[in-house]
Every structure is written in structure tokens, then in C-alpha cells.
Design an enzyme around this catalytic site. Structure first.
Site, PDB file in Angstrom:
ATOM      1  N   HIS A  92     -25.204  98.712 -29.107  1.00 29.99           N
ATOM      2  CA  HIS A  92     -25.221  99.308 -27.767  1.00 29.99           C
ATOM      3  C   HIS A  92     -26.658  99.387 -27.257  1.00 29.99           C
ATOM      4  O   HIS A  92     -26.911  99.217 -26.066  1.00 29.99           O
ATOM      5  CB  HIS A  92     -24.611 100.719 -27.794  1.00 29.99           C
ATOM      6  CG  HIS A  92     -23.120 100.703 -27.910  1.00 29.99           C
ATOM      7  ND1 HIS A  92     -22.290 101.442 -27.094  1.00 29.99           N
ATOM      8  CD2 HIS A  92     -22.298 100.024 -28.746  1.00 29.99           C
ATOM      9  CE1 HIS A  92     -21.030 101.219 -27.428  1.00 29.99           C
ATOM     10  NE2 HIS A  92     -21.011 100.368 -28.436  1.00 29.99           N
ATOM     11  N   GLN A 147     -33.396  89.030 -34.723  1.00 30.04           N
ATOM     12  CA  GLN A 147     -32.393  87.959 -34.685  1.00 30.04           C
ATOM     13  C   GLN A 147     -32.593  86.979 -33.527  1.00 30.04           C
ATOM     14  O   GLN A 147     -32.391  85.774 -33.688  1.00 30.04           O
ATOM     15  CB  GLN A 147     -30.993  88.577 -34.627  1.00 30.04           C
ATOM     16  CG  GLN A 147     -29.884  87.541 -34.565  1.00 30.04           C
ATOM     17  CD  GLN A 147     -28.534  88.112 -34.896  1.00 30.04           C
ATOM     18  OE1 GLN A 147     -28.308  88.572 -36.013  1.00 30.04           O
ATOM     19  NE2 GLN A 147     -27.631  88.082 -33.943  1.00 30.04           N
TER      20      GLN A 147
HETATM   21  O1  LIG Z   1     -31.122  91.351 -38.801  1.00 33.85           O
HETATM   22  C1  LIG Z   1     -30.599  91.594 -37.706  1.00 33.85           C
HETATM   23  C2  LIG Z   1     -29.207  91.652 -37.517  1.00 33.85           C
HETATM   24  C3  LIG Z   1     -28.730  91.930 -36.247  1.00 33.85           C
HETATM   25  N1  LIG Z   1     -29.597  92.158 -35.223  1.00 33.85           N
HETATM   26  C4  LIG Z   1     -29.091  92.490 -33.875  1.00 33.85           C
HETATM   27  O2  LIG Z   1     -28.078  93.473 -33.959  1.00 33.85           O
HETATM   28  C5  LIG Z   1     -27.136  93.270 -32.930  1.00 33.85           C
HETATM   29  C6  LIG Z   1     -25.760  93.294 -33.566  1.00 33.85           C
HETATM   30  O3  LIG Z   1     -24.791  93.367 -32.575  1.00 33.85           O
HETATM   31  P1  LIG Z   1     -23.395  92.590 -32.653  1.00 33.85           P
HETATM   32  O4  LIG Z   1     -23.617  91.190 -32.946  1.00 33.85           O
HETATM   33  O5  LIG Z   1     -22.671  92.862 -31.375  1.00 33.85           O
HETATM   34  O6  LIG Z   1     -22.664  93.181 -33.893  1.00 33.85           O
HETATM   35  P2  LIG Z   1     -22.197  94.689 -34.287  1.00 33.85           P
HETATM   36  O7  LIG Z   1     -23.379  95.475 -34.586  1.00 33.85           O
HETATM   37  O8  LIG Z   1     -21.182  94.544 -35.341  1.00 33.85           O
HETATM   38  O9  LIG Z   1     -21.475  95.176 -32.921  1.00 33.85           O
HETATM   39  C7  LIG Z   1     -20.424  96.080 -32.636  1.00 33.85           C
HETATM   40  O10 LIG Z   1     -20.480  96.194 -31.198  1.00 33.85           O
HETATM   41  C8  LIG Z   1     -20.300  94.972 -30.481  1.00 33.85           C
HETATM   42  C9  LIG Z   1     -20.466  95.265 -28.997  1.00 33.85           C
HETATM   43  O11 LIG Z   1     -19.538  96.240 -28.571  1.00 33.85           O
HETATM   44  C10 LIG Z   1     -18.933  94.382 -30.783  1.00 33.85           C
HETATM   45  O12 LIG Z   1     -18.812  93.124 -30.153  1.00 33.85           O
HETATM   46  C11 LIG Z   1     -18.755  94.249 -32.300  1.00 33.85           C
HETATM   47  O13 LIG Z   1     -17.434  93.816 -32.574  1.00 33.85           O
HETATM   48  C12 LIG Z   1     -19.045  95.570 -33.010  1.00 33.85           C
HETATM   49  O14 LIG Z   1     -18.945  95.441 -34.412  1.00 33.85           O
HETATM   50  C13 LIG Z   1     -27.464  91.930 -32.277  1.00 33.85           C
HETATM   51  O15 LIG Z   1     -28.080  92.143 -31.027  1.00 33.85           O
HETATM   52  C14 LIG Z   1     -28.457  91.283 -33.227  1.00 33.85           C
HETATM   53  O16 LIG Z   1     -29.460  90.517 -32.597  1.00 33.85           O
HETATM   54  C15 LIG Z   1     -30.956  92.088 -35.396  1.00 33.85           C
HETATM   55  O17 LIG Z   1     -31.749  92.252 -34.478  1.00 33.85           O
HETATM   56  N2  LIG Z   1     -31.415  91.808 -36.652  1.00 33.85           N
END
Ligand SMILES: O=c1ccn([C@@H]2O[C@H](COP(=O)(O)OP(=O)(O)O[C@H]3O[C@H](CO)[C@@H](O)[C@H](O)[C@H]3O)[C@@H](O)[C@H]2O)c(=O)[nH]1
Length: 486
Positions: free
Chosen positions: A26, A363
Site C-alpha cells: 500500500h 525491486q
Molecule cells: O525485495 C523486495 C520485494 C518487494 N518489493 C516491493 O514490494 C512490493 C510488493 O507488493 P506486491 O507485489 O503487490 O505484493 P504483496 O506485498 O504481496 O501485495 C499485497 O497487496 C497487493 C496490492 O493490494 C495485492 O495485489 C497482493 O495480492 C497482496 O498480497 C512491490 O512494490 C515490490 O517492488 C521490494 O521493493 N523489494
């Protein structure tokens, strides 16, 4: 405490308060939207996160929930330097919890609403007392109660939908009672059964959001979204997607004004330290992963990451470990500290020189690196939007929520990835992972086609995000259309 906000030359005098839950998924789209609102609309923007994440983002902060804090983040893309994003905490009722995944969903939702409403209202009143009243609340999924807080303050509240518009459409048609959702228990078990909804590819049961197929407290929270929107004639919803990507799903809901302002991904991939940006997890800079990527051949690396929430089982991690090694390709794997599995030998990976395991990376910068050839992902929407924008094809292992739907869209509608099959125990085995990686990175016809489509979507995303592109225009349209709420 003083609150540092943008200076007072704000276009139309807006002060947006963006309310989100304690999750990196978020924070990222909220930050992006905030920067663009500050830049495009010269608005002042405050992001409010639960106290637990506020403390992690700003370890020096002493603010309590509802109090104004002086934590700010210079808007790095704010070219005219007229805007600053401020942060302030509210409470979700779990101030001392770092990870919310283990909390019972009913309890979480109840406390989030009761404690959240109170502390958000306190925060808004503190802004009034400081002479910088909030003029509009933006809230993400499951925070619909923020609209009641806004109503009490006589200001508009706008839903900021941070998953695909197609997923929004599925929920919308579901709560509207679309006849496609009247399936029987036998249909549910039939793997060939699929449903048709306006503007969407055919969806099998396993492609639907798990919130619908395995109802829990989040289903009623999603229903509340549509009850709230139903109070308005043609309500505005901000969508973290771009029109071309999901035009038909958007056009399938003419009753609402779905304004696409995504993809919320920085084109420039600025290093986090350059802008003082902090995440909820600490970036593993000591591992030298960017330098390691620099030393790899173009499009050779398999990047593996499962977002900020997913907890993989030990067996799944083992199969991934095995599968990755057997591809013979170099890989960069994000294994968060809270999902570390004993027995995965980081040192051995380093020694062999083929793989690198980090706890958290930047990422977007990784996906932007020329050495990255594919992304093994759980299909969180931020990760997918980043992959689309940076032109990286995906091997998809959806886990929960709407991730299976996202995978279906990426495979069927956009042609930019391959979903690997889970075995009977719900685990993707090593050989299946290898098949997926070859299908995307290999020299076969399908791999070439996937890469071609990925490039095409990257170009389309670039057009949308360029200066004066649709993303900016739509954001302006949104700010201007707020007057209809006056
Ligand atoms: O080493 C890392 C790993 C991840 N990220 C960031 O973390 C975020 C992860 O977000 P996302 O890919 O949406 O995964 P989740 O954290 O699992 O997101 C939750 O929230 C999202 C938005 O509501 C939903 O689409 C997913 O299903 C839900 O699990 C992204 O921006 C990535 O770039 C980093 O910066 N570094």
C-alpha cells in the site's frame, strides 16, 4: 510537533490525506500517487499509515496515533520542488505488531475500523487546528470506514483501488448479483467450468479472487466498498492501472467513473538512498546485489520475489531452490527475514556464483536492470505493474487474494507470462518451475512471443507515463472533477 507540508502555493488549495494499511504494497502506490499529486496538482499530500509501520519508516518519530509528525519525504520527482509529502500515523489497533498476517481476520477488521476511525478523525482535527485542513481523503481497499470520517468533516472521500481494474470488475459484478456467479457445488469442482463477465477473459473457478471462493471477513469489507460507492451517482474511483491494459473491464462498468492513474511505477528507478526513501524492510545493500547484477550477462538472470506478505512453506522453498539451481541460470532471490527457511544455504549460493539470496532489494531497480531475463513472482499487483512497466516477462506462482486472477490476465489477456501448475499438495515442484523458466527465457516460439508482447506492453506503459501522458492527464481530470463533490 510541527507538520511540514508543501508550501502554500497549492493549485486549488488541496490537501489530500491518503489512508493505507500497514503494508509495503500500500505504501508504494500511495507514495507514487502522493508525489504525482504534489507535482501535477501542486497539492499538499499527507500519507497516513498505522503507527506500527510509521515507526518502521521513521524510527526517530515520537508521534502517537492521530498526532501530527514532522516526518517527511522530499518528493524526488517533484521537479519544481513545490511539494513535500508528509507522513502521520493513525492506529489500526495493533500498534506493536510488525506483521499482521497471523492476526485473525475478523478481529483485525473490527479493530481496524473502530480504532482506525477514531484516530483518523483525531488526525484530521489536528490538521484543522494547525490551519491546514484536509480537503479530500483517499483510501485503499478495506478502509471504507474512512469515507464516514470524511463525511463527518464534510469533505469528499475517494477510493483508490490498488489492484487490477479487472479484479474490481469481478467484485462489482459479484456484488451486483451477476448471473454467472450462480454456480453449483458440482461446477466448483469441475476444472473445465468457467464463467463469463463483461469485458473479462473467461475465468475458471481457480482464477477468481480467493476472497470470493473462500469467504472470510475481507469479503464483507469488499462489499462495503460497493455499498459506499453506490451512494453516489457515477462515483469516481482512482485505479492503479492504465486504460489500454484493462479497457474492456473498465468499459464494462459504465455506472462509475473509473479514472486510471497508473501504472504507479517510477520510470527513473532512482536509488532509494538518493531520495532518503525507506521501506518497511531494510534493503540488503551490503550484499552488493546491484554490482552482482552488473557482472551478469544481458537477460540471463532469473529474479525471484514474493512481495511483502507471502509466507511460503518450507517445502515450496526447497522446490524453488532445487528448480532454480537446475535451470543452470544465475538467479537473484529475495527471501525476507520473516520467511527464511532453515537449510537454504546462502553461503553456498554465493560460493557457486550462480545464485544470490537477499533479504530485500530495490525491486524496481532490479527489474530495470538489463541482466534480468525473467521474474518468478507471486503476482502481487505492484510486482506485476513493475514487471509490465520495466518489460520483464513472468513465471507466475499465484498464492492468494487476487493473485490467481492477475496471473490469468497476464497469461490470457496480455500474453506476458506463464502460470506454473501446482501439484496435489499445492506445491510447485522443481521440474515445473524449470519448465516455466524455459517457457519464458528459452528460444522456443512461445518464449519469443511472450517476450515480444512484454516489450509491446512496456512501450504502451511508457507512453502513458511520459510527461503529459494519460497518467498525468487523468490525474488532472481527477483533481478538477473533485469540485462535483462540493
Ligand atoms: O525485495 C523486495 C520485494 C518487494 N518489493 C516491493 O514490494 C512490493 C510488493 O507488493 P506486491 O507485489 O503487490 O505484493 P504483496 O506485498 O504481496 O501485495 C499485497 O497487496 C497487493 C496490492 O493490494 C495485492 O495485489 C497482493 O495480492 C497482496 O498480497 C512491490 O512494490 C515490490 O517492488 C521490494 O521493493 N523489494
Amino acid at each position: 510537533m510541527s507538520i511540514m507540508v508543501a508550501d502554500h502555493r497549492h493549485g486549488q488549495g488541496h490537501h489530500f490525506l491518503v489512508v493505507i494499511v500497514a503494508a509495503q504494497s500500500h505504501i508504494n502506490p500511495a507514495r507514487h500517487l502522493a508525489r504525482r499529486l504534489a507535482r501535477t496538482a501542486k497539492a499538499r499530500v499527507t500519507i497516513t499509515t498505522p503507527l506500527s509501520s510509521h515507526r518502521r519508516l521513521f524510527p526517530g518519530s515520537s508521534a502517537t496515533a492521530g498526532e501530527l509528525d514532522d516526518a517527511t519525504e522530499e518528493a524526488p520527482l517533484n521537479l519544481d520542488a513545490s511539494g513535500v509529502i508528509a507522513y502521520a500515523p493513525y492506529s489500526d489497533g495493533f500498534d506493536d505488531k510488525d506483521h499482521l498476517a497471523a492476526i485473525d481476520a475478523d478481529l483485525f477488521m473490527k479493530k481496524l475500523k473502530s480504532v482506525g476511525s477514531q484516530t483518523l478523525a483525531t488526525l484530521a482535527h489536528n490538521f484543522i487546528a494547525k490551519g491546514c485542513p484536509v480537503t479530500c481523503i483517499l483510501y485503499t481497499n478495506i478502509l471504507t470506514w474512512a469515507a464516514d470520517v470524511a463525511r463527518d468533516l464534510s469533505i469528499p472521500a475517494i477510493h483508490y483501488w490498488i489492484q487490477p481494474a479487472s479484479v474490481f470488475a469481478i467484485y462489482y459484478h459479484y456484488f451486483q448479483g451477476h448471473p454467472s456467479f450462480t454456480f453449483t457445488a458440482a461446477d466448483e469442482k469441475d476444472s473445465s467450468f468457467s464463467i463469463e463477465l463483461p469485458g473479462l477473459p473467461r475465468l475458471r473457478m481457480k482464477d477468481l479472487p480467493s476472497i470470493i471462493t473462500t469467504p472470510n471477513a475481507y469479503l464483507s469489507a469488499h462489499k462495503e466498498i460497493f455499498v459506499e460507492l453506490g451512494k453516489y451517482e457515477k462515483p469516481i474511483v482512482l485505479m492503479n492501472t492504465f486504460h489500454q491494459l484493462e479497457a474492456s473491464a473498465i468499459e464494462g462498468i459504465p455506472e462509475m467513473e473509473l479514472i486510471t492513474i497508473g501504472p504507479t511505477v517510477d520510470m527513473s528507478s532512482i536509488p532509494a538512498e538518493a531520495v532518503g526513501k525507506r521501506d518497511l524492510f531494510e534493503e540488503d545493500t551490503a550484499s552488493g546485489y546491484m554490482e552482482w547484477l552488473d557482472s551478469q550477462e544481458e537477460r540471463s538472470v532469473v529474479y525471484v520475489a514474493f512481495g511483502s506478505w507471502t509466507q511460503l512453506t518450507g517445502r515450496q522453498v526447497e522446490e524453488l531452490d532445487l528448480g532454480l539451481k537446475e535451470t543452470g541460470r544465475p538467479y537473484l532471490w529475495v527471501m525476507r527475514k520473516d520467511n527464511r527457511v532453515e537449510g537454504i544455504m546462502l553461503e553456498r549460493d554465493l560460493k557457486e556464483g550462480k545464485g544470490k539470496v537477499v533479504e530485500w532489494c530495490s525491486q524496481v531497480r532490479v527489474l530495470d536492470h538489463k541482466a534480468v531475463g525473467c521474474f518468478v513472482t507471486h503476482c502481487g499487483w505492484n510486482s506485476m505493474s513493475e514487471a509490465v512497466t520495466k518489460g520483464v516477462s513472468m513465471v507466475m506462482l499465484p498464492q492468494r487474494i487476487e493473485q490467481a486472477t492477475n496471473a490469468r490476465l497476464a497469461e490470457e489477456a496480455w500474453g506476458i507470462g506463464v502460470t506454473v501448475e501446482v501439484g496435489e499438495d499445492g506445491v510447485v515442484e522443481a521440474a515445473e518451475l524449470m519448465r516455466g523458466v524455459e517457457m519464458v527465457m528459452g528460444e522456443g516460439e512461445r518464449a519469443r512471443e511472450i517476450r515480444r508482447k512484454t516489450e509491446e506492453w512496456k512501450e504502451k506503459a511508457k507512453e502513458v507515463l511520459c510527461e503529459n501522458g494519460l497518467a498525468s492527464k487523468n490525474l488532472e481530470l481527477f483533481v478538477n472533477s473533485l469540485s462535483k463533490y462540493k
